[in-house]
Design a protein around this motif. Structure first.
Motif, PDB file in Angstrom:
ATOM      1  N   MET A 129       0.515 -10.567   3.324  1.00 45.20           N
ATOM      2  CA  MET A 129       0.279  -9.169   2.910  1.00 45.20           C
ATOM      3  C   MET A 129      -0.758  -9.118   1.567  1.00 45.20           C
ATOM      4  O   MET A 129      -0.768 -10.094   1.067  1.00 45.20           O
ATOM      5  N   THR A 130      -1.358  -8.093   1.605  1.00 48.07           N
ATOM      6  CA  THR A 130      -2.296  -8.130   0.625  1.00 48.07           C
ATOM      7  C   THR A 130      -1.841  -7.815  -0.677  1.00 48.07           C
ATOM      8  O   THR A 130      -0.864  -7.304  -0.950  1.00 48.07           O
ATOM      9  N   ALA A 131      -2.539  -8.536  -1.657  1.00 46.56           N
ATOM     10  CA  ALA A 131      -2.155  -8.449  -3.191  1.00 46.56           C
ATOM     11  C   ALA A 131      -2.182  -7.084  -3.769  1.00 46.56           C
ATOM     12  O   ALA A 131      -2.966  -6.351  -3.426  1.00 46.56           O
ATOM     13  N   PRO A 132      -1.161  -6.515  -4.404  1.00 39.95           N
ATOM     14  CA  PRO A 132      -1.263  -5.364  -5.124  1.00 39.95           C
ATOM     15  C   PRO A 132      -2.458  -5.052  -5.967  1.00 39.95           C
ATOM     16  O   PRO A 132      -3.030  -5.952  -6.637  1.00 39.95           O
ATOM     17  N   VAL A 133      -3.013  -3.809  -5.988  1.00 37.57           N
ATOM     18  CA  VAL A 133      -4.267  -3.597  -6.670  1.00 37.57           C
ATOM     19  C   VAL A 133      -4.191  -3.648  -8.133  1.00 37.57           C
ATOM     20  O   VAL A 133      -5.043  -4.212  -8.966  1.00 37.57           O
ATOM     21  N   ILE A 134      -2.733  -3.395  -8.513  1.00 32.94           N
ATOM     22  CA  ILE A 134      -2.502  -3.037  -9.965  1.00 32.94           C
ATOM     23  C   ILE A 134      -1.106  -4.055 -10.239  1.00 32.94           C
ATOM     24  O   ILE A 134      -0.079  -3.610  -9.901  1.00 32.94           O
ATOM     25  N   ASN A 135      -1.119  -5.272 -10.440  1.00 29.24           N
ATOM     26  CA  ASN A 135      -0.124  -6.212 -10.702  1.00 29.24           C
ATOM     27  C   ASN A 135       0.674  -5.531 -11.935  1.00 29.24           C
ATOM     28  O   ASN A 135       0.590  -5.289 -12.848  1.00 29.24           O
ATOM     29  N   GLY A 136       2.171  -5.409 -11.561  1.00 28.31           N
ATOM     30  CA  GLY A 136       3.148  -5.193 -12.757  1.00 28.31           C
ATOM     31  C   GLY A 136       3.523  -3.656 -12.568  1.00 28.31           C
ATOM     32  O   GLY A 136       4.242  -3.210 -13.418  1.00 28.31           O
ATOM     33  N   TRP A 137       2.650  -2.931 -11.956  1.00 28.12           N
ATOM     34  CA  TRP A 137       2.947  -1.607 -11.752  1.00 28.12           C
ATOM     35  C   TRP A 137       3.894  -1.137 -10.369  1.00 28.12           C
ATOM     36  O   TRP A 137       4.398  -0.215 -10.449  1.00 28.12           O
ATOM     37  N   PHE A 138       3.774  -1.934  -9.389  1.00 24.65           N
ATOM     38  CA  PHE A 138       4.749  -1.604  -8.286  1.00 24.65           C
ATOM     39  C   PHE A 138       4.986  -3.068  -7.713  1.00 24.65           C
ATOM     40  O   PHE A 138       4.259  -4.023  -7.710  1.00 24.65           O
ATOM     41  N   THR A 139       6.026  -3.178  -6.775  1.00 23.98           N
ATOM     42  CA  THR A 139       6.460  -4.191  -5.785  1.00 23.98           C
ATOM     43  C   THR A 139       6.856  -4.008  -4.531  1.00 23.98           C
ATOM     44  O   THR A 139       6.990  -2.776  -4.370  1.00 23.98           O
ATOM     45  N   VAL A 140       6.817  -4.866  -3.604  1.00 28.56           N
ATOM     46  CA  VAL A 140       7.163  -4.677  -2.370  1.00 28.56           C
ATOM     47  C   VAL A 140       7.982  -5.532  -2.164  1.00 28.56           C
ATOM     48  O   VAL A 140       7.721  -7.087  -2.257  1.00 28.56           O
ATOM     49  N   ASP A 141       9.395  -5.576  -2.142  1.00 30.95           N
ATOM     50  CA  ASP A 141      10.638  -6.550  -2.011  1.00 30.95           C
ATOM     51  C   ASP A 141      11.296  -6.221  -0.678  1.00 30.95           C
ATOM     52  O   ASP A 141      11.671  -5.024  -0.383  1.00 30.95           O
ATOM     53  N   GLY A 142      11.394  -7.104   0.290  1.00 31.34           N
ATOM     54  CA  GLY A 142      12.037  -6.720   1.575  1.00 31.34           C
ATOM     55  C   GLY A 142      11.365  -5.888   2.165  1.00 31.34           C
ATOM     56  O   GLY A 142      12.115  -5.165   3.122  1.00 31.34           O
ATOM     57  N   GLY A 143      10.211  -5.543   2.070  1.00 31.76           N
ATOM     58  CA  GLY A 143       9.546  -4.534   2.967  1.00 31.76           C
ATOM     59  C   GLY A 143       9.603  -3.352   2.534  1.00 31.76           C
ATOM     60  O   GLY A 143       9.327  -2.067   2.664  1.00 31.76           O
ATOM     61  N   THR A 144      10.208  -2.967   1.160  1.00 29.93           N
ATOM     62  CA  THR A 144      10.451  -1.772   0.435  1.00 29.93           C
ATOM     63  C   THR A 144       9.680  -1.605  -0.990  1.00 29.93           C
ATOM     64  O   THR A 144       9.706  -2.351  -1.604  1.00 29.93           O
ATOM     65  N   ALA A 145       8.870  -0.672  -1.072  1.00 33.98           N
ATOM     66  CA  ALA A 145       7.991  -0.428  -2.257  1.00 33.98           C
ATOM     67  C   ALA A 145       8.713   0.164  -3.247  1.00 33.98           C
ATOM     68  O   ALA A 145       9.560   0.976  -3.109  1.00 33.98           O
ATOM     69  N   HIS A 146       8.709  -0.328  -4.594  1.00 32.63           N
ATOM     70  CA  HIS A 146       9.086   0.018  -5.710  1.00 32.63           C
ATOM     71  C   HIS A 146       8.108   0.407  -6.859  1.00 32.63           C
ATOM     72  O   HIS A 146       7.419  -0.595  -7.030  1.00 32.63           O
ATOM     73  N   LEU A 147       8.078   1.542  -7.704  1.00 38.17           N
ATOM     74  CA  LEU A 147       7.283   1.746  -8.704  1.00 38.17           C
ATOM     75  C   LEU A 147       8.052   0.987  -9.860  1.00 38.17           C
ATOM     76  O   LEU A 147       9.263   0.973 -10.006  1.00 38.17           O
ATOM     77  N   THR A 149       5.809   4.796  -0.472  1.00 38.07           N
ATOM     78  CA  THR A 149       5.269   3.695   0.496  1.00 38.07           C
ATOM     79  C   THR A 149       3.983   2.856   0.119  1.00 38.07           C
ATOM     80  O   THR A 149       3.668   3.164  -1.059  1.00 38.07           O
ATOM     81  N   THR A 150       3.347   2.145   0.780  1.00 36.84           N
ATOM     82  CA  THR A 150       2.280   1.448   0.484  1.00 36.84           C
ATOM     83  C   THR A 150       1.163   1.610   1.404  1.00 36.84           C
ATOM     84  O   THR A 150       1.439   2.021   2.663  1.00 36.84           O
ATOM     85  N   GLY A 151      -0.036   1.182   1.070  1.00 35.61           N
ATOM     86  CA  GLY A 151      -1.151   1.130   2.289  1.00 35.61           C
ATOM     87  C   GLY A 151      -2.358   0.618   1.468  1.00 35.61           C
ATOM     88  O   GLY A 151      -2.547   0.554   0.232  1.00 35.61           O
ATOM     89  N   PRO A 152      -3.180   0.183   1.891  1.00 36.06           N
ATOM     90  CA  PRO A 152      -4.548  -0.477   1.494  1.00 36.06           C
ATOM     91  C   PRO A 152      -5.664   0.473   1.054  1.00 36.06           C
ATOM     92  O   PRO A 152      -5.645   1.687   1.798  1.00 36.06           O
ATOM     93  N   LEU A 153      -6.288   0.379   0.010  1.00 35.33           N
ATOM     94  CA  LEU A 153      -7.606   1.134  -0.058  1.00 35.33           C
ATOM     95  C   LEU A 153      -8.726   0.845   0.897  1.00 35.33           C
ATOM     96  O   LEU A 153      -8.274  -0.243   1.551  1.00 35.33           O
ATOM     97  N   ALA A 154      -9.617   1.495   0.927  1.00 33.63           N
ATOM     98  CA  ALA A 154     -10.774   1.339   1.875  1.00 33.63           C
ATOM     99  C   ALA A 154     -11.369  -0.177   1.788  1.00 33.63           C
ATOM    100  O   ALA A 154     -11.833  -0.726   2.682  1.00 33.63           O
ATOM    101  N   ASP A 155     -11.359  -0.773   0.398  1.00 34.22           N
ATOM    102  CA  ASP A 155     -11.739  -2.123   0.420  1.00 34.22           C
ATOM    103  C   ASP A 155     -10.492  -3.367   0.261  1.00 34.22           C
ATOM    104  O   ASP A 155     -10.882  -4.408   0.091  1.00 34.22           O
ATOM    105  N   GLY A 156      -9.307  -2.738   0.539  1.00 34.75           N
ATOM    106  CA  GLY A 156      -8.527  -3.755   1.130  1.00 34.75           C
ATOM    107  C   GLY A 156      -7.383  -3.899   0.340  1.00 34.75           C
ATOM    108  O   GLY A 156      -6.110  -4.239   0.562  1.00 34.75           O
ATOM    109  N   PRO A 157      -7.340  -3.715  -1.282  1.00 36.26           N
ATOM    110  CA  PRO A 157      -6.185  -4.182  -2.104  1.00 36.26           C
ATOM    111  C   PRO A 157      -4.980  -2.899  -1.772  1.00 36.26           C
ATOM    112  O   PRO A 157      -5.346  -1.733  -1.253  1.00 36.26           O
ATOM    113  N   LEU A 158      -3.861  -3.511  -1.812  1.00 38.54           N
ATOM    114  CA  LEU A 158      -2.643  -2.694  -1.596  1.00 38.54           C
ATOM    115  C   LEU A 158      -2.144  -1.627  -2.762  1.00 38.54           C
ATOM    116  O   LEU A 158      -2.372  -2.244  -3.988  1.00 38.54           O
TER     117      LEU A 158
END
Length: 152
Positions: free
Chosen positions: A1-19, A118-127
């Motif tokens: 999975m692509t790394a989050p664009v802002i570390n520490g602001w959200f996480t994806v655990d077990g396929g579920t996104a959390h702010l 939920t999550t998704g990628p930006l145009a240049d790839g970061p999650l």
């Protein structure tokens, strides 16, 4: 999975996104993005801010679309595809979080309707985190939770 664009602001655990936010241990004020140091509540002297997962659902506070590409240095798809944005008030917190909307347009949105993280990628790839229709968020949202018998 692509790394989050802002570390520490959200996480994806077990396929579920959390702010991720912080909560003051003294006055229980919740902050997003996460804070360090002291409580920003002017009536509180607290300094114990603990990381907390924020509610995954909220109601649309406001919304718009971006029909023109942002200026450099932002990377956009070529050709540019308009982006829908929503400000969502997180359930029970009073916090409003802005994010892109996934698979919905301004014609689909209404103030007060419920959306889910939920999550998704930006145009240049970061999650990044995004907002979507409840139950329609796929592997990074509520559908995975419901399959496991959990609720948000």
């Amino acid at each position: 999975m692509t790394a989050p664009v802002i570390n520490g602001w959200f996480t994806v655990d077990g396929g579920t996104a959390h702010l991720l936010g912080t909560r003051c241990a003294d006055c229980r004020t919740v902050y997003f993005p996460p804070r360090t140091g002291f409580c920003r509540n002017p009536y509180c002297d607290g300094e114990d801010l603990a990381e907390t997962r924020l509610p995954r659902r909220g109601t649309v506070w406001s919304y718009t679309n971006s029909c023109y590409p942002p200026p450099a240095p932002f990377v956009t798809a070529d050709p540019y595809v308009p982006v829908t944005l929503a400000a969502v008030e997180l359930a029970g917190t009073g916090i409003v979080v802005l994010g892109q909307v996934k698979d919905l347009t301004v014609d689909d949105l209404r103030v007060g309707m419920e959306l889910e993280l939920t999550t998704g990628p930006l145009a240049d790839g970061p999650l990044v985190w995004m907002w979507g229709a409840p139950g329609a968020t796929g592997a990074t949202g509520a559908t995975a939770e419901r399959q496991n018998g959990e609720s948000s």
